[in-house]
Design an enzyme around this catalytic site. Structure first.
Site, mmCIF file in Angstrom:
data_model
loop_
_atom_site.group_PDB
_atom_site.id
_atom_site.type_symbol
_atom_site.label_atom_id
_atom_site.label_comp_id
_atom_site.label_asym_id
_atom_site.label_seq_id
_atom_site.Cartn_x
_atom_site.Cartn_y
_atom_site.Cartn_z
ATOM 1 N N ASP A 141 0.881 -1.170 0.000
ATOM 2 C CA ASP A 141 0.000 0.000 0.000
ATOM 3 C C ASP A 141 0.915 1.215 0.000
ATOM 4 O OD1 ASP A 141 -2.242 1.648 0.213
ATOM 5 O OD2 ASP A 141 -2.191 1.598 2.399
ATOM 6 N N ASP B 20 -2.240 0.921 7.412
ATOM 7 C CA ASP B 20 -1.481 0.753 6.166
ATOM 8 C C ASP B 20 -1.138 -0.707 5.919
ATOM 9 O OD1 ASP B 20 -1.297 3.568 5.455
ATOM 10 O OD2 ASP B 20 0.093 3.754 7.132
ATOM 11 N N GLU C 20 -1.507 -1.246 -4.782
ATOM 12 C CA GLU C 20 -2.742 -0.492 -4.939
ATOM 13 C C GLU C 20 -2.582 0.599 -5.990
ATOM 14 O OE1 GLU C 20 -5.879 0.549 -1.746
ATOM 15 O OE2 GLU C 20 -4.516 2.261 -1.805
#
Length: 178
Positions: A7, A139, A67
């Site tokens: 991420d 996260d 992502e």
């Protein structure tokens, strides 16, 4: 298959590693790579690159998932996030790993069942899908969700391939029949 989820963020890049065997998922590790916000941008990107390399060396993933970043209202923040995302894509690719990219809505739908799930819902489902998992922070929870999403997608791809069918050709054929 061992999957590394990333991420990306310039300040904090979440990471999570899972093992996937068919539909069975097992938590391996998760955490956050941080960069020094007082350092120059180039140095911060190097810190992220080295941090991801260290995680990869320790965890030895087979594939990675990153992502897809959506635009922010602040163009400068969007640009910096894009640079961090570039490092998250580049580092595993340089190591020869297949790297999947997923929109946040696809990850949420894969893990929670709805593309508009809250962060709390994602964290709760990650813990359910990975029993005994101790999530470090939001996260790393997002990174684990990315790894889960990738594992689900790769398993679906494998099922299609084992059946001798090309998913793209099947979709195109179905569209022509209508």
């Amino acid at each position: 298959m061992r999957v590394l989820g990333l991420d990306p963020g310039l300040r904090r890049t979440g990471w999570g590693v899972i093992d996937a065997e068919g539909t069975r998922l097992v938590h391996v590790a998760n955490g956050v790579i941080t960069s020094d916000d007082k350092a120059e941008l180039a140095d911060r990107l190097v810190q992220l690159h080295r941090g991801i390399e260290a995680v990869m060396a320790a965890q030895e993933p087979d594939e990675a998932a990153v992502e897809v970043s959506l635009a922010n209202k602040n163009p400068a923040s969007t640009l910096k996030l894009g640079m961090a995302r570039g490092i998250a894509l580049l580092t595993p690719a340089l190591a020869g790993l297949l790297v999947g990219e997923y929109l946040p809505m696809i990850v949420k739908k894969s893990v929670v069942g709805t593309g508009h799930a809250t962060k709390e819902q994602v964290q709760m489902m990650v813990q359910r899908l990975l029993p005994g998992c101790e999530i470090k922070n939001a996260d790393s929870a997002d990174a684990l969700a990315l790894a889960i999403c990738h594992a689900h997608n790769r398993e679906t791809d494998r099922k299609w391939t084992r059946g001798g069918e090309d998913p793209l050709q099947m979709a195109l054929a179905g569209r022509r029949r209508r």
